[in-house]
Design an enzyme around this catalytic site. Structure first.
Site, mmCIF file in Angstrom:
data_model
loop_
_atom_site.group_PDB
_atom_site.id
_atom_site.type_symbol
_atom_site.label_atom_id
_atom_site.label_comp_id
_atom_site.label_asym_id
_atom_site.label_seq_id
_atom_site.Cartn_x
_atom_site.Cartn_y
_atom_site.Cartn_z
ATOM 1 N N LYS A 142 -40.348 5.269 37.652
ATOM 2 C CA LYS A 142 -39.787 6.361 38.463
ATOM 3 C C LYS A 142 -40.918 7.232 39.044
ATOM 4 O O LYS A 142 -40.811 7.725 40.175
ATOM 5 C CB LYS A 142 -38.834 7.227 37.633
ATOM 6 C CG LYS A 142 -37.581 6.509 37.140
ATOM 7 C CD LYS A 142 -36.579 6.251 38.243
ATOM 8 C CE LYS A 142 -35.238 5.790 37.675
ATOM 9 N NZ LYS A 142 -34.283 5.407 38.724
ATOM 10 N N TYR B 12 -37.877 12.952 34.605
ATOM 11 C CA TYR B 12 -39.013 12.516 33.777
ATOM 12 C C TYR B 12 -40.074 11.785 34.601
ATOM 13 O O TYR B 12 -41.102 11.387 34.056
ATOM 14 C CB TYR B 12 -38.578 11.747 32.542
ATOM 15 C CG TYR B 12 -37.721 10.499 32.727
ATOM 16 C CD1 TYR B 12 -38.156 9.423 33.481
ATOM 17 C CD2 TYR B 12 -36.501 10.392 32.074
ATOM 18 C CE1 TYR B 12 -37.391 8.275 33.606
ATOM 19 C CE2 TYR B 12 -35.723 9.253 32.178
ATOM 20 C CZ TYR B 12 -36.169 8.195 32.954
ATOM 21 O OH TYR B 12 -35.413 7.066 33.074
#
Ligand code: COA
Length: 283
Positions: free
Chosen positions: A163, A148
């Protein structure tokens, strides 16, 4: 598939190495000959991992720090270098995550996750990177991200943002530190059952659905991830730099529109496809 001494001569620091995938990676690295330092907030799990490695004849140490605290991280990395005489590999694995409606998140909640994942990765990377540059030995930094980071995902927005930042940092430093022979790579794991991830992210009753959505029909087995990390950390991967390797059984690709049809038995799919096929007209 690996030589027993694949990682011999390497000192590897694993953040969040006391539990979950960090623990599995730390044990595997030690099995393959590395000296391993595990870094985390709570001493008990770190001590357990160190003892497990030592019980098998390996060398390990615990480094206590919250990755959000840059000064503590720097001191912990210095402890590792003092004890082992240097450092070659950093695995940025420590993470924080939870499911939440984004409109209910407080700024502090957003910062809690971003502080661990993005800032924490930076603190560790900077502390290890500057020592690798000073050592002049080259080295490797491996960041654990998630698919993701590029697709986005609902209900985990702080982690998505963090992330994505870590993946960008991986690619930026792969170029910037290439001249020092420091390689930066990432792994994007799909669902690997660990207590930490499952207790925070697996909603009751969703486990079977999770397997069904995966092209392989199963979750990952943590040693599979540890072997990939061992390969990327090893000299066998010395020309891999700035790469992100996905290990998710193909899960993230399932969003593509026709892929949902794989849920049908092949005979049913064939019958539906035949029904759409234009009939030849005339004799
Ligand atoms: N939903 C919404 N907000 C949440 C939350 C949740 N499930 N959990 C924590 N928060 C909020 C808190 O309310 C707080 O905000 P506030 O001060 O405005 O009330 C803020 O986040 C910080 O919470 P706190 O518990 O003080 O943070 P912490 O630093 O002790 O813990 C976490 C950080 C929240 C990321 C915690 O889950 C953690 O330590 N995780 C580490 C392990 C982990 O998540 N691994 C990931 C495996 S996939």
């Amino acid at each position: 598939m690996f030589e027993k001494d694949l990682l011999a001569g390497k000192v590897i620091l694993v953040t969040g190495g006391g539990t979950g995938l960090g623990r599995v990676m730390a044990l595997r690295f030690a099995e393959l000959g590395a000296r391993v330092a595990v870094l985390g907030r709570r001493p008990e799990p770190l001590t357990e991992v160190v003892q497990a490695i030592e019980a098998k004849g390996g060398e390990a140490m615990a480094a206590s720090a919250d990755v959000r605290d840059a000064a503590r991280v720097d001191a912990a990395v210095e402890d590792v270098v003092t004890r082992f005489g240097g450092i070659q590999v950093l695995v940025n694995n420590a993470a924080g995550n939870f499911l939440a409606l984004t409109e209910t998140l407080s700024p502090n909640a957003f910062n809690a996750v971003v502080g661990i994942v993005l800032n924490g990765t930076f603190h560790c990377t900077a502390a290890v990177g500057k020592r690798l540059i000073a050592q002049g030995t080259g080295g490797c930094i491996l960041n654990i991200v998630a698919t993701y980071a590029w697709t986005g995902a609902a209900y985990v927005v702080p982690s998505v943002c963090a992330k994505a930042g870590v993946l960008a940092m991986t690619r930026a430093l792969a170029v910037e530190w290439g001249r020092y022979r420091i390689r930066l790579n990432a792994i994007a794991p799909g669902p690997f059952p660990t207590e930490g991830a499952w207790s925070r992210l697996m909603l009751p009753g969703m486990e079977e659905e999770g397997k069904r959505r995966n092209p392989t029909g199963r979750f990952g087995d943590p040693p599979e991830l540890a072997n990939l990390a061992a390969y990327l950390a090893s000299d066998a991967a010395s020309y891999i730099n700035g790469e992100c390797v996905t290990m998710d059984g193909g899960e993230w690709l399932m969003g593509q529109s026709f892929n949902a049809l794989t849920q049908l038995p092949p005979e049913q799919f064939q019958a539906l496809a035949e029904a759409l096929r234009p009939r030849k007209s005339g004799p």
